[in-house]
Design a protein around this motif. Structure first.
Motif, PDB file in Angstrom:
ATOM      1  N   ALA A  13       0.828  -1.210   0.000  1.00 18.01           N
ATOM      2  CA  ALA A  13       0.000   0.000   0.000  1.00 18.01           C
ATOM      3  C   ALA A  13       0.865   1.264   0.000  1.00 18.01           C
ATOM      4  O   ALA A  13       0.543   2.247  -0.675  1.00 18.01           O
ATOM      5  N   GLY A  14       1.960   1.237   0.742  1.00 13.07           N
ATOM      6  CA  GLY A  14       2.851   2.396   0.794  1.00 13.07           C
ATOM      7  C   GLY A  14       3.512   2.684  -0.529  1.00 13.07           C
ATOM      8  O   GLY A  14       3.581   3.843  -0.976  1.00 13.07           O
ATOM      9  N   VAL A  15       4.007   1.640  -1.179  1.00 11.46           N
ATOM     10  CA  VAL A  15       4.664   1.822  -2.478  1.00 11.46           C
ATOM     11  C   VAL A  15       3.638   2.260  -3.519  1.00 11.46           C
ATOM     12  O   VAL A  15       3.921   3.122  -4.361  1.00 11.46           O
ATOM     13  N   LEU A  16       2.434   1.703  -3.460  1.00 10.12           N
ATOM     14  CA  LEU A  16       1.384   2.111  -4.387  1.00 10.12           C
ATOM     15  C   LEU A  16       1.042   3.586  -4.200  1.00 10.12           C
ATOM     16  O   LEU A  16       0.938   4.338  -5.175  1.00 10.12           O
ATOM     17  N   THR A  17       0.888   4.002  -2.942  1.00 14.94           N
ATOM     18  CA  THR A  17       0.573   5.410  -2.668  1.00 14.94           C
ATOM     19  C   THR A  17       1.684   6.334  -3.165  1.00 14.94           C
ATOM     20  O   THR A  17       1.417   7.356  -3.807  1.00 14.94           O
ATOM     21  N   ALA A  18       2.926   5.970  -2.888  1.00 15.55           N
ATOM     22  CA  ALA A  18       4.047   6.796  -3.342  1.00 15.55           C
ATOM     23  C   ALA A  18       4.093   6.863  -4.866  1.00 15.55           C
ATOM     24  O   ALA A  18       4.377   7.924  -5.452  1.00 15.55           O
ATOM     25  N   GLY A  19       3.801   5.748  -5.530  1.00 17.65           N
ATOM     26  CA  GLY A  19       3.795   5.737  -6.992  1.00 17.65           C
ATOM     27  C   GLY A  19       2.703   6.613  -7.569  1.00 17.65           C
ATOM     28  O   GLY A  19       2.926   7.346  -8.532  1.00 17.65           O
ATOM     29  N   LEU A  20       1.514   6.542  -6.972  1.00 16.60           N
ATOM     30  CA  LEU A  20       0.418   7.378  -7.463  1.00 16.60           C
ATOM     31  C   LEU A  20       0.700   8.858  -7.243  1.00 16.60           C
ATOM     32  O   LEU A  20       0.380   9.696  -8.091  1.00 16.60           O
ATOM     33  N   ILE A  21       1.313   9.186  -6.102  1.00 11.85           N
ATOM     34  CA  ILE A  21       1.671  10.586  -5.830  1.00 11.85           C
ATOM     35  C   ILE A  21       2.707  11.076  -6.840  1.00 11.85           C
ATOM     36  O   ILE A  21       2.604  12.194  -7.361  1.00 11.85           O
TER      37      ILE A  21
END
Length: 81
Positions: A34-42
């Motif tokens: 979830a953290g990597v996904l959030t950082a990627g979307l940002i």
């Protein structure tokens, strides 16, 4: 009409019979995904597509490792119980 307490007892008996194995690495892997996904979307939203692409690839790796842990744990403990 059945009392509500008996339904809770049925669930408790069901889960008591089923031996559950908790692997602390699975929630950590889910949070990392979830953290990597959030950082990627940002990063995509900010216009940094190269970093976003790298983070999306990292997410796939982390998510795959989490699924492998789930399957491995199920296989390992499935034969013991």
């Amino acid at each position: 009409m059945e009392k509500m307490g008996t339904a809770d007892q049925d669930f408790d008996e069901f889960f008591a019979q089923k031996k559950r194995v908790k692997n602390p690495l699975i929630p950590i892997g889910a949070l990392m995904t979830a953290g990597v996904l959030t950082a990627g979307l940002i990063s995509f939203r900010q216009g940094n597509s190269q970093l976003g692409q790298k983070l999306m690839r990292a997410r796939v790796v982390v998510q795959g490792a989490t699924v492998a842990l789930m399957v491995g744990t199920a296989y390992y403990y499935g034969e013991k119980f």
